[in-house]
Design an enzyme around this catalytic site. Structure first.
Site, PDB file in Angstrom:
ATOM      1  N   ASN A  31     -10.000   0.069   0.250  1.00 47.08           N
ATOM      2  CA  ASN A  31      -8.302   0.110   0.384  1.00 47.08           C
ATOM      3  C   ASN A  31      -8.056  -0.482  -0.870  1.00 47.08           C
ATOM      4  O   ASN A  31      -8.154  -1.777  -1.207  1.00 47.08           O
ATOM      5  CB  ASN A  31      -7.700  -0.898   1.645  1.00 47.08           C
ATOM      6  CG  ASN A  31      -6.452  -0.776   1.519  1.00 47.08           C
ATOM      7  OD1 ASN A  31      -5.526  -0.554   0.712  1.00 47.08           O
ATOM      8  ND2 ASN A  31      -5.706  -1.210   2.722  1.00 47.08           N
ATOM      9  N   HIS A  85      -3.075   7.151   3.060  1.00 46.86           N
ATOM     10  CA  HIS A  85      -3.411   5.816   2.313  1.00 46.86           C
ATOM     11  C   HIS A  85      -4.669   5.496   3.020  1.00 46.86           C
ATOM     12  O   HIS A  85      -5.075   5.611   4.164  1.00 46.86           O
ATOM     13  CB  HIS A  85      -2.392   4.837   2.826  1.00 46.86           C
ATOM     14  CG  HIS A  85      -2.964   3.220   2.502  1.00 46.86           C
ATOM     15  ND1 HIS A  85      -3.559   3.029   1.392  1.00 46.86           N
ATOM     16  CD2 HIS A  85      -3.023   2.233   3.149  1.00 46.86           C
ATOM     17  CE1 HIS A  85      -3.901   1.825   1.174  1.00 46.86           C
ATOM     18  NE2 HIS A  85      -3.835   1.288   2.312  1.00 46.86           N
ATOM     19  N   CYS A 139       0.771  -1.264  -0.076  1.00 51.84           N
ATOM     20  CA  CYS A 139       0.069   0.016   0.070  1.00 51.84           C
ATOM     21  C   CYS A 139       0.897   1.076  -0.008  1.00 51.84           C
ATOM     22  O   CYS A 139       0.230   2.278  -0.063  1.00 51.84           O
ATOM     23  CB  CYS A 139      -1.078   0.153   1.159  1.00 51.84           C
ATOM     24  SG  CYS A 139      -2.144  -1.500   1.282  1.00 51.84           S
TER      25      CYS A 139
HETATM   26  O1  UT7 Z   1      -3.523  -1.592   3.546  1.00 52.81           O
HETATM   27  C1  UT7 Z   1      -2.659  -1.838   4.683  1.00 52.81           C
HETATM   28  C2  UT7 Z   1      -2.908  -1.428   5.874  1.00 52.81           C
HETATM   29  N1  UT7 Z   1      -4.159  -2.148   6.254  1.00 52.81           N
HETATM   30  C3  UT7 Z   1      -4.749  -1.744   7.359  1.00 52.81           C
HETATM   31  O2  UT7 Z   1      -4.173  -0.955   7.913  1.00 52.81           O
HETATM   32  C4  UT7 Z   1      -5.902  -2.444   8.106  1.00 52.81           C
HETATM   33  C5  UT7 Z   1      -5.822  -2.293   9.628  1.00 52.81           C
HETATM   34  N2  UT7 Z   1      -6.663  -3.008  10.539  1.00 52.81           N
HETATM   35  C6  UT7 Z   1      -8.108  -2.302  10.466  1.00 52.81           C
HETATM   36  O3  UT7 Z   1      -8.442  -1.609   9.547  1.00 52.81           O
HETATM   37  C7  UT7 Z   1      -8.849  -3.179  11.617  1.00 52.81           C
HETATM   38  O4  UT7 Z   1      -8.227  -3.981  12.415  1.00 52.81           O
HETATM   39  C8  UT7 Z   1     -10.264  -4.127  10.996  1.00 52.81           C
HETATM   40  C9  UT7 Z   1     -11.206  -3.361  10.130  1.00 52.81           C
HETATM   41  C10 UT7 Z   1      -9.533  -4.923   9.933  1.00 52.81           C
HETATM   42  C11 UT7 Z   1     -10.888  -5.059  12.134  1.00 52.81           C
HETATM   43  O5  UT7 Z   1     -11.061  -3.728  13.156  1.00 52.81           O
HETATM   44  P1  UT7 Z   1     -11.012  -4.161  14.540  1.00 52.81           P
HETATM   45  O6  UT7 Z   1     -11.834  -2.906  15.235  1.00 52.81           O
HETATM   46  O7  UT7 Z   1      -9.666  -4.091  14.939  1.00 52.81           O
HETATM   47  O8  UT7 Z   1     -11.841  -5.652  14.687  1.00 52.81           O
HETATM   48  P2  UT7 Z   1     -11.186  -6.842  15.443  1.00 52.81           P
HETATM   49  O9  UT7 Z   1     -10.174  -7.346  14.616  1.00 52.81           O
HETATM   50  O10 UT7 Z   1     -10.656  -6.771  16.770  1.00 52.81           O
HETATM   51  O11 UT7 Z   1     -12.475  -7.891  15.416  1.00 52.81           O
HETATM   52  C12 UT7 Z   1     -13.542  -7.484  16.004  1.00 52.81           C
HETATM   53  C13 UT7 Z   1     -14.647  -8.511  15.898  1.00 52.81           C
HETATM   54  C14 UT7 Z   1     -13.944 -10.234  15.861  1.00 52.81           C
HETATM   55  O12 UT7 Z   1     -14.726 -10.910  16.883  1.00 52.81           O
HETATM   56  P3  UT7 Z   1     -14.439 -11.383  18.206  1.00 52.81           P
HETATM   57  O13 UT7 Z   1     -13.214 -12.070  17.926  1.00 52.81           O
HETATM   58  O14 UT7 Z   1     -14.440 -10.082  19.182  1.00 52.81           O
HETATM   59  O15 UT7 Z   1     -15.811 -12.275  18.349  1.00 52.81           O
HETATM   60  C15 UT7 Z   1     -14.022 -10.354  14.482  1.00 52.81           C
HETATM   61  O16 UT7 Z   1     -14.212 -11.728  14.422  1.00 52.81           O
HETATM   62  O17 UT7 Z   1     -15.223  -8.213  14.538  1.00 52.81           O
HETATM   63  C16 UT7 Z   1     -15.301  -9.598  14.097  1.00 52.81           C
HETATM   64  N3  UT7 Z   1     -15.279  -9.369  12.602  1.00 52.81           N
HETATM   65  C17 UT7 Z   1     -16.554  -8.920  11.726  1.00 52.81           C
HETATM   66  N4  UT7 Z   1     -17.589  -8.899  12.098  1.00 52.81           N
HETATM   67  C18 UT7 Z   1     -18.487  -8.727  11.268  1.00 52.81           C
HETATM   68  C19 UT7 Z   1     -14.043  -9.362  11.688  1.00 52.81           C
HETATM   69  N5  UT7 Z   1     -14.383  -8.953  10.520  1.00 52.81           N
HETATM   70  C20 UT7 Z   1     -16.017  -8.819  10.598  1.00 52.81           C
HETATM   71  C21 UT7 Z   1     -16.997  -8.578   9.507  1.00 52.81           C
HETATM   72  N6  UT7 Z   1     -18.137  -8.497   9.933  1.00 52.81           N
HETATM   73  N7  UT7 Z   1     -16.482  -8.214   8.276  1.00 52.81           N
END
Ligand code: UT7
Length: 336
Positions: free
Chosen positions: A293, A263, A123
């Protein structure tokens, strides 16, 4: 203001003389994703700010998006394809491992005099490519360099993995770099990397470490994987560090930047970076809601939209700041 790029007298000023972008027509909405994986529009919107993303057609490859974005940037700059000296394509989704996507674009454009190569900084690719390109122009090696960030992320996304499939989209952004005497230009670029955290965001198979076999395909190792939480933290820290370094090098305070183009990974990352930099919300350009993204294409598309919508005017100071797999990061300050 100091002009680090030209403080050494033998170096020329490097200006962005044209920008262009291209996104596929097909829109994939959060409602569409609700029908594909266990997710909701509410979750995606509140955690990422993304409402829809563009998905390339089956017969549309990264080079197709790259070529169209490049044509638009060349038209914007008033430059003929035959006058391009070098084409750099930043991508992690090349049409194929080789030849390079840049060579395919060179042929398609009819850029008969141009050298061409790809770079890979995920990215961060667009700012890495800008930095490389700027040195060729500043050092009098080439007069006209075409920088393109282009991706078909939909080809490497695991459409059964809700953690990642909601985040990415396809597209391309391009810029023409030239020397324009007395014109404003690229003031500085800062790049960084940390391969110690390579496993946070990777596509593990298909390279020399793990060549493609029936087993690697069955194990879904040809799709990207990400530790979202750790990537998020690293993204915010690295982008703040890179932006701060770049601004310090130019002796410019954040309040003087007219448009910050981060980004476009996640609206919450954009907000966190802006807050830590002490920037106002209205300084930050965001289109993550519409495209998700798009990896190396993201700041190229955003820059094109910011310029064409009048958000960036001649003489404005612009800050690009990026982060991606590798890990890689970077920032660029431009006087438009
Ligand atoms: O381009 C390169 C750079 N990329 C990035 O910078 C991306 C960086 N990361 C992010 O943007 C975020 O970490 C995410 C959007 C990927 C995730 O957000 P988060 O607030 O960090 O959520 P999390 O990973 O803590 O997940 C929270 C919960 C999990 O469930 P449990 O384990 O708490 O029960 C996930 O399984 O949300 C769940 N989850 C979803 N639920 C509904 C993960 N993806 C989804 C989804 N829909 N699509």
């Amino acid at each position: 203001m100091t002009h680090p790029r030209t403080s050494r007298p033998h170096l020329r000023t490097v200006s962005i003389t044209g920008v262009g972008s291209c996104v596929p027509e097909r829109i994939l909405s959060n409602a569409d994703l609700e029908r594909m994986v266990e997710t909701t529009d509410e979750w995606i919107t509140s955690r990422t700010g993304i409402r829809e993303r563009r998905i390339a057609a089956d017969d549309q490859a990264t080079s197709d998006l790259a070529t169209e974005a490049a044509r638009r940037a060349l038209a914007d700059a008033g430059v003929r394809a035959e006058d391009v000296d070098l084409i750099i394509v930043a991508t992690i989704t090349p049409d194929m491992p080789f030849p390079s996507t840049a060579c395919l674009v060179q042929h398609r454009l009819g850029a008969t005099r141009a050298a061409a190569f790809d770079i890979e900084a995920a990215c961060s690719g667009f700012v890495y490519a800008l930095d490389i390109a700027s040195h060729f122009v500043a050092s009098h090696t080439y007069n006209t360099v075409l920088v393109i960030g282009a991706e078909k992320m939909s080809s490497v996304v695991d459409w059964t993995d809700r953690n990642t499939c909601v985040l990415f989209g396809d597209g391309a952004g391009a810029a023409v770099l030239q020397n324009r005497p007395s014109a404003h230009g690229l003031l500085t670029t800062c790049l960084g990397s940390d391969g110690g955290k390579a496993s946070l965001l990777e596509l593990p198979a298909g390279g020399s470490a793990c060549p493609a076999t029936a087993e690697t395909v069955a194990a879904r190792r040809h799709f990207l994987r990400m530790d979202g939480k750790e990537t998020f933290k690293n993204a915010v820290n690295a982008m703040v560090t890179a932006a701060t370094q770049a601004l310090e090098r130019c002796g410019i305070g954040i309040e003087r930047i007219r448009c910050i183009i981060p980004h476009q990974a996640n609206q919450r990352i954009l907000a966190a970076v802006a807050e830590r930099l002490g920037a106002r919300e209205d300084q930050v350009f965001s289109n993550v809601e519409r495209y998700g993204n798009t990896s190396a294409a993201s700041v190229g598309i955003a820059l094109d939209e910011a310029v064409k919508s009048g958000r960036i005017q001649r003489g404005d100071l612009v800050l690009l700041v990026v982060f991606g797999a590798g890990l890689t990061w970077g920032a660029a300050v431009i006087e438009w």
